[in-house]
Design a protein around this motif. Structure first.
Motif, PDB file in Angstrom:
ATOM      1  N   LYS B  33       0.826  -1.199   0.000  1.00 36.96           N
ATOM      2  CA  LYS B  33       0.000   0.000   0.000  1.00 36.96           C
ATOM      3  C   LYS B  33       0.866   1.258   0.000  1.00 36.96           C
ATOM      4  O   LYS B  33       0.371   2.353  -0.114  1.00 36.96           O
ATOM      5  CB  LYS B  33      -0.911  -0.002   1.227  1.00 36.96           C
ATOM      6  CG  LYS B  33      -1.952  -1.111   1.212  1.00 36.96           C
ATOM      7  CD  LYS B  33      -2.664  -1.180   2.546  1.00 36.96           C
ATOM      8  CE  LYS B  33      -3.569  -2.409   2.607  1.00 36.96           C
ATOM      9  NZ  LYS B  33      -4.090  -2.644   3.949  1.00 36.96           N
ATOM     10  N   GLN B  34       2.163   1.048   0.200  1.00 38.34           N
ATOM     11  CA  GLN B  34       3.037   2.209   0.277  1.00 38.34           C
ATOM     12  C   GLN B  34       3.376   2.719  -1.122  1.00 38.34           C
ATOM     13  O   GLN B  34       3.527   1.924  -2.054  1.00 38.34           O
ATOM     14  CB  GLN B  34       4.316   1.827   1.019  1.00 38.34           C
ATOM     15  CG  GLN B  34       4.042   1.409   2.453  1.00 38.34           C
ATOM     16  CD  GLN B  34       5.148   0.554   3.022  1.00 38.34           C
ATOM     17  OE1 GLN B  34       5.981   0.037   2.301  1.00 38.34           O
ATOM     18  NE2 GLN B  34       5.141   0.394   4.336  1.00 38.34           N
ATOM     19  N   TYR B 407      -8.389   5.737   9.882  1.00 36.91           N
ATOM     20  CA  TYR B 407      -7.178   5.127   9.317  1.00 36.91           C
ATOM     21  C   TYR B 407      -6.445   6.066   8.350  1.00 36.91           C
ATOM     22  O   TYR B 407      -5.403   5.718   7.816  1.00 36.91           O
ATOM     23  CB  TYR B 407      -7.532   3.809   8.620  1.00 36.91           C
ATOM     24  CG  TYR B 407      -7.839   2.711   9.603  1.00 36.91           C
ATOM     25  CD1 TYR B 407      -6.815   2.038  10.272  1.00 36.91           C
ATOM     26  CD2 TYR B 407      -9.150   2.355   9.899  1.00 36.91           C
ATOM     27  CE1 TYR B 407      -7.091   1.047  11.204  1.00 36.91           C
ATOM     28  CE2 TYR B 407      -9.447   1.354  10.827  1.00 36.91           C
ATOM     29  CZ  TYR B 407      -8.403   0.717  11.469  1.00 36.91           C
ATOM     30  OH  TYR B 407      -8.673  -0.269  12.391  1.00 36.91           O
ATOM     31  N   ASN B 408      -7.025   7.241   8.130  1.00 33.70           N
ATOM     32  CA  ASN B 408      -6.349   8.211   7.266  1.00 33.70           C
ATOM     33  C   ASN B 408      -5.483   9.176   8.070  1.00 33.70           C
ATOM     34  O   ASN B 408      -4.942  10.123   7.513  1.00 33.70           O
ATOM     35  CB  ASN B 408      -7.397   9.017   6.480  1.00 33.70           C
ATOM     36  CG  ASN B 408      -8.113   8.133   5.481  1.00 33.70           C
ATOM     37  OD1 ASN B 408      -7.495   7.291   4.826  1.00 33.70           O
ATOM     38  ND2 ASN B 408      -9.426   8.296   5.379  1.00 33.70           N
ATOM     39  N   SER B 411      -0.723   7.907   6.471  1.00 29.97           N
ATOM     40  CA  SER B 411      -0.750   6.952   5.356  1.00 29.97           C
ATOM     41  C   SER B 411       0.274   5.844   5.581  1.00 29.97           C
ATOM     42  O   SER B 411       1.165   5.954   6.436  1.00 29.97           O
ATOM     43  CB  SER B 411      -0.428   7.675   4.056  1.00 29.97           C
ATOM     44  OG  SER B 411       0.910   8.143   4.100  1.00 29.97           O
ATOM     45  N   THR B 413       2.595   5.094   3.578  1.00 27.96           N
ATOM     46  CA  THR B 413       3.894   5.668   3.186  1.00 27.96           C
ATOM     47  C   THR B 413       4.480   6.469   4.356  1.00 27.96           C
ATOM     48  O   THR B 413       5.678   6.367   4.649  1.00 27.96           O
ATOM     49  CB  THR B 413       3.724   6.597   1.962  1.00 27.96           C
ATOM     50  OG1 THR B 413       3.032   5.868   0.943  1.00 27.96           O
ATOM     51  CG2 THR B 413       5.053   7.067   1.442  1.00 27.96           C
TER      52      THR B 413
END
Lengths: 57, 475
Positions: B33-34, B407-408, B411, B413
């Motif tokens: 997801k990164q 969950y935001n 991130s 990253t």
């Protein structure tokens, strides 16, 4: 039998990329350590320079 | 020279054993997801370069010990009434968490107890300790209870209480090491790790053990050496710029508190356990361990074939993994120490292992940040709803019971960058502490620098290991 997870070469390569800095560093430090040891001992070894020829004259 | 070669070979082989094993996750082509501009392995190379540059900078710019000789400046006094007040708060909080474990719902996510133990207590307090100092000590519930009982007993007996037994010097921090390993086993291995009533029982058992220990050996000696959590949090607090002692607070140079670490038996083992258990937490989430063709399924099948139930076989497998990782971390450290002992020729390995083990404290903290930062950032938010409905019975005490986790908030990253930064900074700090100590241990600056070749190798090995584990578990 325990199965060792063996994937194709690309996966081993990916894992090895994380290991590479450690290996490179250890090799470089090993060589540097030997050079340092040689410098400590000097050109004539640990016992120092040989006695002059006329030392016992 | 021979020891130098053995150490080099040992460090290389030890790292090779884990890092060269294939990352099975990549076989499935899972996309992380990164969103990273460069491959993850390149971060390991960059981190290694940063550490080498730091090492050179230390050798050139840091010719005299600074942290070892740093002084503290007293900044304020703490009012006497705060001590028993904090103790009472600690006892009340402990009693409530245990009560919630028994009286609340047995659904782990709806009961406040597992989140308090695994997120706030286990992860949150180390973060707070590294910034504000030993914040756990005044709130330590079993210590506060013991002090209260001792105070009352002293009044009743008219000050004629028997002296406690002398704490055996050979025991050192071994009980603390055993306690941390046991907690990690419950957290990472035990099948019923989330059972609130079982956790409450274990908490009571732990508190009872501490009370017995303090009554036999005295409150202070036991708390400083054998109370696993008190010792664990106190080690992290040594990184902090604040030092709480008795009723005063002093300011000090960051990291300098670690130089005053008592070199008692079991300290090296405790620090290796701290790093090893955290490493295993990450490693056990990777595909190499848990994947279809991973190590864990293969070992579990083997133990199941020996007649163990599936659950027991899984616990045995994970126990082996946990112990292996602790030993592996210890092996990397001892390989570095073996190399170091070949320099100067006057120091044996046991002495060096103890004198340089304080450099492992920032590494242990870096591993905690790297592995648990996301847990604290995400699961920590669950406290907003849990405090309103602590027992999971549908109450809404503060009107926040319906709050959901965002969950935001950071991130994937962003989490990766925090993890990399924590590992690099932690290991750079460890390198600095080791360099500073070497300037005291070795008479010649040249020997001090040469001895740190091997600490540099240890730090780079730990950094690459940490990033490899994080990378594998993020797949």
């Amino acid at each position: 039998m325990i199965e060792i997870p063996i994937a194709h070469a690309g996966h081993w390569f990916e894992g090895a990329l994380y290991l590479a800095p450690v290996v490179i560093l250890v090799v470089v430090l090993f060589i540097q350590g030997r050079k340092d040891d040689d410098e400590d001992l000097g050109p004539d070894g640990p016992d120092g320079p040989p006695p002059p020829r006329d030392a016992h004259a | 020279m021979r020891r130098l070669r053995i150490a080099a070979l040992g460090a290389a082989l030890a790292s090779a054993a884990v890092a060269v094993l294939p990352d099975a996750a990549l076989a499935h082509g899972l996309v992380g997801k990164q969103d990273l501009p460069i491959p993850r392995w390149l971060f390991a190379w960059a981190a290694a370069v940063v550490l080498v540059v730091s090492f050179v900078a230390l050798a050139v710019l840091w010719p005299k010990p600074r942290l070892e000789t740093a002084r503290e400046t007293r900044i304020l006094s703490v009012p006497a009434f705060l001590e028993p007040l904090c103790g009472l708060i600690g006892i009340a909080a402990f009693a409530f968490v245990v009560y919630a474990g028994y009286a609340g719902t047995q659904a782990a996510t709806a009961n406040i107890e597992p989140t308090v133990i695994y997120v706030i207590f286990w992860v949150g307090i180390p973060f707070a300790s590294a910034v504000f100092g030993d914040v756990f000590a005044p709130f330590n519930p079993w210590r506060a209870l013991a002090r209260g009982v001792a105070w009352i007993a002293g009044r009743v007996a008219g000050g004629r209480l028997p002296e406690p037994m002398a704490y055996p010097s050979w025991l050192g921090r071994w009980p603390a090491m055993a306690g941390i390993l046991a907690f990690a086993w419950v957290e990472l291995v035990y099948n019923n790790r989330d059972d609130p009533s079982l956790l409450a029982t274990l908490a009571l058992l732990y508190a009872a053990t501490q009370l017995i220990g303090m009554s036999v050996y005295g409150i202070k000696p036991w708390t400083h050496r054998a109370d696993a959590f008190a010792v664990y949090f106190n080690l992290f607090s040594k990184l902090a710029p604040l030092h709480w002692r008795e009723r005063t607070v002093s300011r000090r140079l960051i990291l300098s508190g670690t130089t005053h670490l008592d070199l008692m038996p079991g300290t090296v083992a405790l620090l290796c356990t701290m790093i090893g258990t955290t490493s295993f937490d990450g490693f056990s989430q990777g595909q190499l361990w848990t994947g279809t063709n991973g190590i864990a399924p293969a070992l579990t099948r083997r133990f199941a074939n020996l007649g163990f139930s599936q659950e027991t076989a899984l616990e045995i497998t994970f126990t082996i993994g946990l112990v292996f990782m602790v030993c592996f971390v210890g092996a990397i450290y001892r390989a570095g120490i073996a190399g170091m002992s070949s320099i100067g020729g006057r120091h044996d390995q046991g002495e060096l292992a103890r004198r340089f083990c304080h450099s492992l404290i920032p590494i242990a903290f870096a591993y905690v940040v790297a592995h648990y930062f996301s847990l604290l950032a995400y699961q920590g938010q669950a406290m907003a709803s849990l405090v309103s409905d602590p027992l999971g019975t549908g109450s809404d005490i503060f009107g926040t019971a319906s709050t959901i986790i965002d969950y935001n908030v950071i991130s994937a990253t962003g989490i990766w960058y925090v993890q990399v930064a924590a590992l690099v900074l932690g290991h750079a700090a460890g390198l600095t502490l080791a360099h500073d100590r070497a300037l005291v241990v070795y008479r010649r600056v040249r020997d001090a620098t040469r001895s740190q070749y091997w600490m540099l190798a240890v730090m780079v090995a730990f950094t690459c290991l940490g990033l490899w584990i994080l990378s594998a578990s993020a797949q």
